[in-house]
Design an enzyme around this catalytic site. Structure first.
Site, PDB file in Angstrom:
ATOM      1  N   LYS A 155      53.283  70.725  30.610  1.00  0.00           N
ATOM      2  CA  LYS A 155      54.602  70.184  31.011  1.00  0.00           C
ATOM      3  C   LYS A 155      55.576  70.175  29.829  1.00  0.00           C
ATOM      4  O   LYS A 155      56.706  70.662  29.932  1.00  0.00           O
ATOM      5  CB  LYS A 155      54.456  68.743  31.549  1.00  0.00           C
ATOM      6  CG  LYS A 155      53.531  68.614  32.748  1.00  0.00           C
ATOM      7  CD  LYS A 155      53.427  67.190  33.231  1.00  0.00           C
ATOM      8  CE  LYS A 155      52.753  66.246  32.246  1.00  0.00           C
ATOM      9  NZ  LYS A 155      51.327  66.549  31.993  1.00  0.00           N
ATOM     10  N   ARG A 213      54.189  59.043  38.325  1.00  0.00           N
ATOM     11  CA  ARG A 213      52.749  59.286  38.247  1.00  0.00           C
ATOM     12  C   ARG A 213      52.001  58.614  39.380  1.00  0.00           C
ATOM     13  O   ARG A 213      50.785  58.745  39.478  1.00  0.00           O
ATOM     14  CB  ARG A 213      52.228  58.779  36.912  1.00  0.00           C
ATOM     15  CG  ARG A 213      52.225  59.872  35.847  1.00  0.00           C
ATOM     16  CD  ARG A 213      51.637  59.307  34.607  1.00  0.00           C
ATOM     17  NE  ARG A 213      50.914  60.224  33.787  1.00  0.00           N
ATOM     18  CZ  ARG A 213      51.432  60.877  32.761  1.00  0.00           C
ATOM     19  NH1 ARG A 213      52.711  60.789  32.485  1.00  0.00           N
ATOM     20  NH2 ARG A 213      50.676  61.626  32.001  1.00  0.00           N
ATOM     21  N   ARG A 269      44.785  71.063  21.340  1.00  0.00           N
ATOM     22  CA  ARG A 269      45.902  70.245  20.837  1.00  0.00           C
ATOM     23  C   ARG A 269      45.399  69.114  19.943  1.00  0.00           C
ATOM     24  O   ARG A 269      46.066  68.716  18.991  1.00  0.00           O
ATOM     25  CB  ARG A 269      46.697  69.684  22.026  1.00  0.00           C
ATOM     26  CG  ARG A 269      47.989  69.005  21.619  1.00  0.00           C
ATOM     27  CD  ARG A 269      48.787  68.535  22.817  1.00  0.00           C
ATOM     28  NE  ARG A 269      48.179  67.392  23.472  1.00  0.00           N
ATOM     29  CZ  ARG A 269      48.648  66.807  24.573  1.00  0.00           C
ATOM     30  NH1 ARG A 269      49.744  67.268  25.157  1.00  0.00           N
ATOM     31  NH2 ARG A 269      48.046  65.767  25.112  1.00  0.00           N
ATOM     32  N   ARG A 320      47.312  62.465  18.692  1.00  0.00           N
ATOM     33  CA  ARG A 320      47.424  61.587  19.867  1.00  0.00           C
ATOM     34  C   ARG A 320      46.095  60.875  20.126  1.00  0.00           C
ATOM     35  O   ARG A 320      45.041  61.503  20.176  1.00  0.00           O
ATOM     36  CB  ARG A 320      47.832  62.403  21.108  1.00  0.00           C
ATOM     37  CG  ARG A 320      49.329  62.592  21.223  1.00  0.00           C
ATOM     38  CD  ARG A 320      49.732  63.387  22.442  1.00  0.00           C
ATOM     39  NE  ARG A 320      49.296  62.802  23.703  1.00  0.00           N
ATOM     40  CZ  ARG A 320      49.833  63.092  24.879  1.00  0.00           C
ATOM     41  NH1 ARG A 320      50.844  63.951  24.952  1.00  0.00           N
ATOM     42  NH2 ARG A 320      49.378  62.548  25.990  1.00  0.00           N
ATOM     43  N   ARG A 325      41.942  60.320  32.270  1.00  0.00           N
ATOM     44  CA  ARG A 325      43.313  60.744  32.604  1.00  0.00           C
ATOM     45  C   ARG A 325      43.303  61.685  33.810  1.00  0.00           C
ATOM     46  O   ARG A 325      44.186  61.648  34.660  1.00  0.00           O
ATOM     47  CB  ARG A 325      43.962  61.444  31.399  1.00  0.00           C
ATOM     48  CG  ARG A 325      44.164  60.533  30.210  1.00  0.00           C
ATOM     49  CD  ARG A 325      44.850  61.267  29.080  1.00  0.00           C
ATOM     50  NE  ARG A 325      46.212  61.592  29.423  1.00  0.00           N
ATOM     51  CZ  ARG A 325      46.909  62.592  28.886  1.00  0.00           C
ATOM     52  NH1 ARG A 325      46.358  63.377  27.981  1.00  0.00           N
ATOM     53  NH2 ARG A 325      48.150  62.809  29.241  1.00  0.00           N
TER      54      ARG A 325
HETATM   55  N1  LIG Z   1      50.466  78.487  29.113  1.00  0.00           N
HETATM   56  C1  LIG Z   1      49.790  78.048  28.064  1.00  0.00           C
HETATM   57  N2  LIG Z   1      48.798  78.774  27.524  1.00  0.00           N
HETATM   58  C2  LIG Z   1      48.079  78.319  26.469  1.00  0.00           C
HETATM   59  N3  LIG Z   1      48.293  77.130  25.858  1.00  0.00           N
HETATM   60  C3  LIG Z   1      49.267  76.355  26.357  1.00  0.00           C
HETATM   61  C4  LIG Z   1      50.076  76.757  27.467  1.00  0.00           C
HETATM   62  N4  LIG Z   1      50.972  75.782  27.731  1.00  0.00           N
HETATM   63  C5  LIG Z   1      50.740  74.815  26.845  1.00  0.00           C
HETATM   64  N5  LIG Z   1      49.742  75.156  26.003  1.00  0.00           N
HETATM   65  C6  LIG Z   1      49.167  74.336  24.935  1.00  0.00           C
HETATM   66  O1  LIG Z   1      48.354  73.362  25.580  1.00  0.00           O
HETATM   67  C7  LIG Z   1      48.503  72.087  24.977  1.00  0.00           C
HETATM   68  C8  LIG Z   1      49.043  71.085  26.014  1.00  0.00           C
HETATM   69  O2  LIG Z   1      50.364  71.445  26.360  1.00  0.00           O
HETATM   70  P1  LIG Z   1      51.475  70.357  26.596  1.00  0.00           P
HETATM   71  O3  LIG Z   1      51.466  69.375  25.482  1.00  0.00           O
HETATM   72  O4  LIG Z   1      52.731  71.071  26.896  1.00  0.00           O
HETATM   73  O5  LIG Z   1      50.879  69.680  27.923  1.00  0.00           O
HETATM   74  P2  LIG Z   1      51.357  68.417  28.735  1.00  0.00           P
HETATM   75  O6  LIG Z   1      51.239  68.766  30.171  1.00  0.00           O
HETATM   76  O7  LIG Z   1      52.678  67.953  28.257  1.00  0.00           O
HETATM   77  O8  LIG Z   1      50.236  67.373  28.353  1.00  0.00           O
HETATM   78  P3  LIG Z   1      50.265  65.779  28.379  1.00  0.00           P
HETATM   79  O9  LIG Z   1      50.293  65.359  29.799  1.00  0.00           O
HETATM   80  O10 LIG Z   1      48.969  65.393  27.731  1.00  0.00           O
HETATM   81  O11 LIG Z   1      51.459  65.332  27.597  1.00  0.00           O
HETATM   82  C9  LIG Z   1      49.428  72.287  23.788  1.00  0.00           C
HETATM   83  O12 LIG Z   1      48.647  72.476  22.626  1.00  0.00           O
HETATM   84  C10 LIG Z   1      50.199  73.569  24.141  1.00  0.00           C
HETATM   85  O13 LIG Z   1      50.604  74.287  22.988  1.00  0.00           O
HETATM   86  N1  LIG Z   2      55.134  57.399  34.326  1.00  0.00           N
HETATM   87  C1  LIG Z   2      54.140  56.767  33.691  1.00  0.00           C
HETATM   88  N2  LIG Z   2      53.554  55.675  34.233  1.00  0.00           N
HETATM   89  C2  LIG Z   2      52.535  55.052  33.643  1.00  0.00           C
HETATM   90  N3  LIG Z   2      52.011  55.425  32.474  1.00  0.00           N
HETATM   91  C3  LIG Z   2      52.567  56.519  31.883  1.00  0.00           C
HETATM   92  C4  LIG Z   2      53.653  57.224  32.451  1.00  0.00           C
HETATM   93  N4  LIG Z   2      53.997  58.233  31.627  1.00  0.00           N
HETATM   94  C5  LIG Z   2      53.156  58.184  30.604  1.00  0.00           C
HETATM   95  N5  LIG Z   2      52.284  57.149  30.753  1.00  0.00           N
HETATM   96  C6  LIG Z   2      51.186  56.767  29.844  1.00  0.00           C
HETATM   97  C7  LIG Z   2      49.839  57.070  30.445  1.00  0.00           C
HETATM   98  C8  LIG Z   2      49.573  58.475  29.962  1.00  0.00           C
HETATM   99  O1  LIG Z   2      48.194  58.805  29.949  1.00  0.00           O
HETATM  100  C9  LIG Z   2      50.156  58.432  28.555  1.00  0.00           C
HETATM  101  C10 LIG Z   2      50.560  59.766  28.000  1.00  0.00           C
HETATM  102  O2  LIG Z   2      51.539  60.364  28.846  1.00  0.00           O
HETATM  103  P1  LIG Z   2      51.879  61.952  28.765  1.00  0.00           P
HETATM  104  O3  LIG Z   2      52.926  62.198  29.798  1.00  0.00           O
HETATM  105  O4  LIG Z   2      50.622  62.652  29.116  1.00  0.00           O
HETATM  106  O5  LIG Z   2      52.352  62.243  27.395  1.00  0.00           O
HETATM  107  O6  LIG Z   2      51.284  57.552  28.673  1.00  0.00           O
HETATM  108 MG   LIG Z   3      53.331  66.109  27.420  1.00  0.00          MG
END
Ligand SMILES: Nc1ncnc2c1ncn2[C@@H]1O[C@H](COP(=O)(O)OP(=O)(O)OP(=O)(O)O)[C@@H](O)[C@H]1O
Ligand SMILES: Nc1ncnc2c1ncn2[C@H]1C[C@H](O)[C@@H](COP(=O)(O)O)O1
Ligand SMILES: [Mg+2]
Length: 214
Positions: free
Chosen positions: A41, A117, A152, A158, A169
């Site tokens: 995302k 969420r 990551r 994190r 999660r």
């Molecule tokens: N299409 C892809 N192919 C390979 N690696 C990817 C791809 N998209 C993202 N990544 C890598 O995967 C990891 C997770 O991506 P990202 O942080 O964007 O996910 P997220 O959905 O925001 O996760 P979270 O919910 O934990 O915040 C990062 O290290 C990113 O560089």
């Molecule tokens: N919308 C949300 N409601 C409750 N808790 C949340 C929300 N967004 C983020 N959080 C908390 C729980 C998640 O595991 C961590 C990390 O969020 P991420 O979007 O994966 O960085 O934060």
């Molecule tokens: Mg994220």
């Protein structure tokens, strides 16, 4: 906080009465970006910002900023997030609304990453802020998400980038968040994006979905 999402900052930035500012939010272009942990995302949002100039707000980032600020509330949030659970909706929705108000005058549109969420979050957002125009559903298998998060973890710092937390999660995601996708799908608002390809390949699909918005 870094993004300036305090109530007073929001007021001084957006100007006008509460109802004027609330109306501006109601009319703004809002895209929810929903997907499992590590689906990509944040990666896609960064690219969307580069191409479309939207304002990206990640509720996870907002919460982590609160954790980093070292407040008592931050410590409580950190404990919840480290267990892979959701923090209380009131906290996250107020943080999100303040951050949106802070940007409402300059934002071309909002990418809301990580919210809603659970169904109650979707309902509260629609009541207190606005109806989204689109839901980008970033979809990857649990194996792909696990692999990406373990990668990551090498650099992210994190607290929730751990195998045990990932399992919690993922369970939260399937139980609480997928019903949100179903809710918006039934309203015709969901664009499902396969996130199995490279980030570039996924971005192409994301652009097709966003271009259909215009
Ligand atoms: N299409 C892809 N192919 C390979 N690696 C990817 C791809 N998209 C993202 N990544 C890598 O995967 C990891 C997770 O991506 P990202 O942080 O964007 O996910 P997220 O959905 O925001 O996760 P979270 O919910 O934990 O915040 C990062 O290290 C990113 O560089
Ligand atoms: N919308 C949300 N409601 C409750 N808790 C949340 C929300 N967004 C983020 N959080 C908390 C729980 C998640 O595991 C961590 C990390 O969020 P991420 O979007 O994966 O960085 O934060
Ligand atoms: Mg994220």
């Amino acid at each position: 906080m870094g993004c300036g999402n305090s109530k007073s900052a929001a007021i001084s930035s957006a100007g006008g009465s509460d109802s004027v500012r609330d109306n501006k939010l109601k009319k703004s272009k809002i895209v929810f970006v929903v997907g499992g942990p590590g689906s990509g995302k944040g990666t896609q949002c960064e690219r969307i910002v580069g191409k479309y100039g939207f304002t990206h707000l990640s509720t996870g980032d907002l919460l982590r900023a609160e954790v980093t600020s070292g407040t008592e509330r931050g410590q409580r949030l950190n404990a919840i997030m480290s267990r892979g659970e959701l923090v209380p909706m009131e906290t996250v929705l107020q943080m999100l609304k303040d951050a949106m108000l802070f940007k409402v005058d300059s934002a071309k549109g909002f990418l809301i990453d990580g919210y809603p969420r659970e169904l109650s979050q979707a309902e509260a957002f629609e009541k207190k802020i606005a109806i989204p125009k689109l839901v980008l559903y970033i979809n990857a298998s649990s194996e792909t998400m696990m692999e990406r998060l373990m990668n990551r973890a090498k650099t992210s710092g994190r607290a929730d980038d751990k195998a045990e937390t990932f399992k919690a999660r993922l369970q939260t995601y399937y139980e609480a968040t997928e019903p949100v996708v179903q809710r918006y799908d039934s309203k015709g608002l969901v664009k499902k994006i396969s996130a199995e390809g490279t980030a570039d390949e996924v971005f192409k699909l994301v652009c097709e979905a966003l271009d259909s918005l215009k």
